[in-house]
Design an enzyme around this catalytic site. Structure first.
Site, PDB file in Angstrom:
ATOM      1  N   ASP A 119      -5.980  65.331  93.023  1.00 16.22           N
ATOM      2  CA  ASP A 119      -6.028  64.693  94.074  1.00 16.22           C
ATOM      3  C   ASP A 119      -6.912  66.149  94.589  1.00 16.22           C
ATOM      4  OD1 ASP A 119      -4.860  62.587  93.252  1.00 16.22           O
ATOM      5  OD2 ASP A 119      -2.909  62.513  94.259  1.00 16.22           O
ATOM      6  N   HIS A 166      -8.215  62.803  86.534  1.00 17.18           N
ATOM      7  CA  HIS A 166      -8.882  63.182  88.615  1.00 17.18           C
ATOM      8  C   HIS A 166      -7.465  64.082  88.926  1.00 17.18           C
ATOM      9  CE1 HIS A 166      -6.600  60.513  89.336  1.00 17.18           C
ATOM     10  NE2 HIS A 166      -6.554  60.798  90.670  1.00 17.18           N
ATOM     11  N   HIS A 197      -4.304  64.669  86.536  1.00 17.84           N
ATOM     12  CA  HIS A 197      -3.748  63.618  85.591  1.00 17.84           C
ATOM     13  C   HIS A 197      -4.660  61.700  85.797  1.00 17.84           C
ATOM     14  CE1 HIS A 197      -4.009  63.686  90.662  1.00 17.84           C
ATOM     15  NE2 HIS A 197      -3.585  61.951  89.883  1.00 17.84           N
ATOM     16  N   ARG A 246       1.852  47.589  86.357  1.00 17.76           N
ATOM     17  CA  ARG A 246       2.321  48.587  86.986  1.00 17.76           C
ATOM     18  C   ARG A 246       1.868  48.053  87.736  1.00 17.76           C
ATOM     19  NH1 ARG A 246       0.478  54.142  86.823  1.00 17.76           N
ATOM     20  NH2 ARG A 246       2.423  55.342  87.654  1.00 17.76           N
TER      21      ARG A 246
HETATM   22  C1  LIG Z   1     -14.706  58.709  92.574  1.00 18.18           C
HETATM   23  C2  LIG Z   1     -13.947  59.279  93.652  1.00 18.18           C
HETATM   24  C3  LIG Z   1     -12.644  57.640  94.495  1.00 18.18           C
HETATM   25  C4  LIG Z   1     -11.929  58.718  94.737  1.00 18.18           C
HETATM   26  C5  LIG Z   1     -13.252  59.817  95.656  1.00 18.18           C
HETATM   27  C6  LIG Z   1     -14.003  60.465  94.345  1.00 18.18           C
HETATM   28  O1  LIG Z   1     -15.639  59.972  94.931  1.00 18.18           O
HETATM   29  C7  LIG Z   1     -13.559  61.351  94.277  1.00 18.18           C
HETATM   30  C8  LIG Z   1     -11.825  61.189  94.310  1.00 18.18           C
HETATM   31  C9  LIG Z   1     -11.253  60.086  94.032  1.00 18.18           C
HETATM   32  C10 LIG Z   1      -9.710  59.994  94.623  1.00 18.18           C
HETATM   33  C11 LIG Z   1      -8.891  60.495  94.149  1.00 18.18           C
HETATM   34  C12 LIG Z   1      -7.654  60.773  94.776  1.00 18.18           C
HETATM   35  C13 LIG Z   1      -6.968  59.134  95.497  1.00 18.18           C
HETATM   36  O2  LIG Z   1      -7.338  58.473  95.138  1.00 18.18           O
HETATM   37  C14 LIG Z   1      -8.699  59.193  96.827  1.00 18.18           C
HETATM   38  C15 LIG Z   1      -8.311  58.043  97.752  1.00 18.18           C
HETATM   39  C16 LIG Z   1      -9.094  60.184  97.108  1.00 18.18           C
HETATM   40  O3  LIG Z   1      -8.856  60.712  98.357  1.00 18.18           O
HETATM   41  O4  LIG Z   1     -10.276  61.268  96.232  1.00 18.18           O
HETATM   42  C17 LIG Z   1      -9.937  58.752  95.809  1.00 18.18           C
HETATM   43  C18 LIG Z   1     -10.894  58.650  96.444  1.00 18.18           C
HETATM   44  C19 LIG Z   1     -11.432  56.893  96.128  1.00 18.18           C
HETATM   45  O5  LIG Z   1     -10.974  56.129  95.738  1.00 18.18           O
HETATM   46  O6  LIG Z   1     -12.253  56.725  97.455  1.00 18.18           O
HETATM   47  O1  LIG Z   2      -1.516  55.125  89.451  1.00 21.49           O
HETATM   48  C1  LIG Z   2      -0.776  56.597  89.280  1.00 21.49           C
HETATM   49  O2  LIG Z   2       0.548  56.769  88.541  1.00 21.49           O
HETATM   50  C2  LIG Z   2      -1.515  56.934  89.287  1.00 21.49           C
HETATM   51  C3  LIG Z   2      -2.698  57.133  91.353  1.00 21.49           C
HETATM   52  C4  LIG Z   2      -3.493  58.165  91.507  1.00 21.49           C
HETATM   53  O3  LIG Z   2      -3.501  59.496  90.554  1.00 21.49           O
HETATM   54  C5  LIG Z   2      -4.486  58.386  92.607  1.00 21.49           C
HETATM   55  O4  LIG Z   2      -3.837  57.199  93.546  1.00 21.49           O
HETATM   56  O5  LIG Z   2      -4.519  59.130  93.117  1.00 21.49           O
HETATM   57 FE   LIG Z   3      -4.316  60.985  91.923  1.00 21.43          FE
END
Ligand SMILES: C=C1C[C@]23C[C@@]1(O)CC[C@H]2[C@@]12CC[C@H](O)[C@@](C)(C(=O)O1)[C@H]2[C@@H]3C(=O)O
Ligand SMILES: O=C(O)CCC(=O)C(=O)O
Ligand SMILES: [Fe+2]
Length: 323
Positions: A196, A194, A251, A261
């Site tokens: 961020d 994904h 990443h 971890r």
């Molecule tokens: C599948 C998902 C988890 C996420 C929200 C989403 O619909 C797509 C982006 C995901 C992500 C990735 C980065 C962060 O960990 C996170 C908190 C964010 O803002 O976008 C997660 C979302 C989540 O875990 O709710």
């Molecule tokens: O655990 C990691 O090193 C990456 C986690 C990550 O990419 C995330 O929380 O969005």
């Molecule tokens: Fe991430």
């Protein structure tokens, strides 16, 4: 026809930015790292070791509790990432990290008090670090308003998030007997591929590796862990606000076969009504505007309606662009 692309694994050394060195040097290094890697490690970052150690200890104590107890905390999740069917070998805690919610961590029911105190101190430390880095970026990019990025995450209603990821050790039995060559690591995906969505991520992990970045489709670059550094990465919004000069790199995190971890990510996000657009100095005839303006609320809505690995930023591109 389903095309299965084989993955290449090529270890990488991220650029290291030492915040104690000369300012103009630091700004140049940061800009170069964000253009070429979207990731860098920052050392001499100013977040006290003691603050980090207390937070990490409290978080490990939390993850060591019985599952039934952890599940009582509404912020806790296990295996399911988001609401759209993404799964991983992970358990996590997801907390809002706006300045006002940090002040109220103590009131979250079932949250152990040592945990909330150490998490508040940690979040304040990494938010300050994120602001400092965003100001260095603005300077390095030559944007006259040095605070145009940091202001967005300093606001009381900034929509920042803190995520604790715990990856228990897992030996991938499917691979065990099939291929014993050292180049084939017997790991499973803990957190799938994904980018961020927010502005900037400040990530810390213990001394167990697992983070991989993809600078080229189909190639994964494992990043060596460095618990004395913070790993900083560009989020989608920063890619938009730099008109594509900085890259929000994809990443993922894989599990380790033998060791636990833990990573802790601070995602600096703006207020929901913030308009996400590149400042005029970033848009030139040679580099026309790549993205349509939008609010964080609009982007967040799209993000949360999509799967983890989807390229949501593409929905906001101007159609006239060539790249
Ligand atoms: C599948 C998902 C988890 C996420 C929200 C989403 O619909 C797509 C982006 C995901 C992500 C990735 C980065 C962060 O960990 C996170 C908190 C964010 O803002 O976008 C997660 C979302 C989540 O875990 O709710
Ligand atoms: O655990 C990691 O090193 C990456 C986690 C990550 O990419 C995330 O929380 O969005
Ligand atoms: Fe991430």
């Amino acid at each position: 026809m389903v095309v299965i692309r084989s993955e290449k694994i090529l270890p990488i050394h991220l650029p290291v930015v030492d915040l104690s060195t000369e300012r103009s040097m630091v700004t140049k290094l940061i800009v170069k790292a964000c253009e070429e890697y979207g990731f860098f490690n920052v050392i001499n970052h100013g977040v006290p070791c003691d603050t980090i150690a207390k937070m990490e200890e409290a978080a490990f104590d939390f993850f060591a509790k019985p599952v039934a107890q952890k599940k009582q905390l509404p912020l806790y999740g296990c295996k399911n990432i988001g609401f759209n069917g993404d799964m991983g070998e992970i358990e996590y805690l997801l907390l809002s990290a706006t300045p006002s919610s940090i002040a109220h961590f103590n009131n979250i029911s079932n949250m152990p008090s040592n945990f909330s105190c150490s998490v508040s101190a940690y979040t304040e430390g990494v938010r300050e670090l994120a602001c400092e880095i965003l100001e260095l970026m603005a300077e390095g990019l030559g944007v006259p308003d040095r605070w145009f990025l940091s202001r967005l995450i300093r606001e009381v209603d900034s929509d920042s998030v803190l995520r604790f990821n715990h990856y228990p050790p897992i030996l991938n039995k499917d691979c065990k007997d099939r291929d014993k060559s050292p180049s084939h690591n017997h790991t499973k995906v803990g957190f799938g591929e994904h980018s961020d969505p927010q502005i900037l991520t400040i990530l810390r992990s213990n001394d167990v590796g697992g983070l991989q970045i993809s600078l080229q489709d189909g190639v994964w670059n494992p990043v060596a862990p460095d618990p004395s550094a913070f790993c900083v990465n560009v989020g989608d919004l920063l890619q938009v606000m730099t008109n594509g000069r900085f890259v929000s790199v994809r990443h993922r995190a894989v599990t380790n076969s033998h060791k636990s971890r833990m990573s802790v990510a601070y995602f600096g996000g703006p207020p929901l009504d913030a308009c996400i657009v590149a400042p005029s100095v970033m848009v030139t005839p040679q580099r026309p505007s790549l993205f349509k303006p939008f609010t964080w609320a609009e982007y967040k809505k799209v993000t949360y309606s999509m799967r983890l690995g989807e390229r949501r930023i593409d929905l906001f591109r101007n159609c006239t662009q060539l790249d």
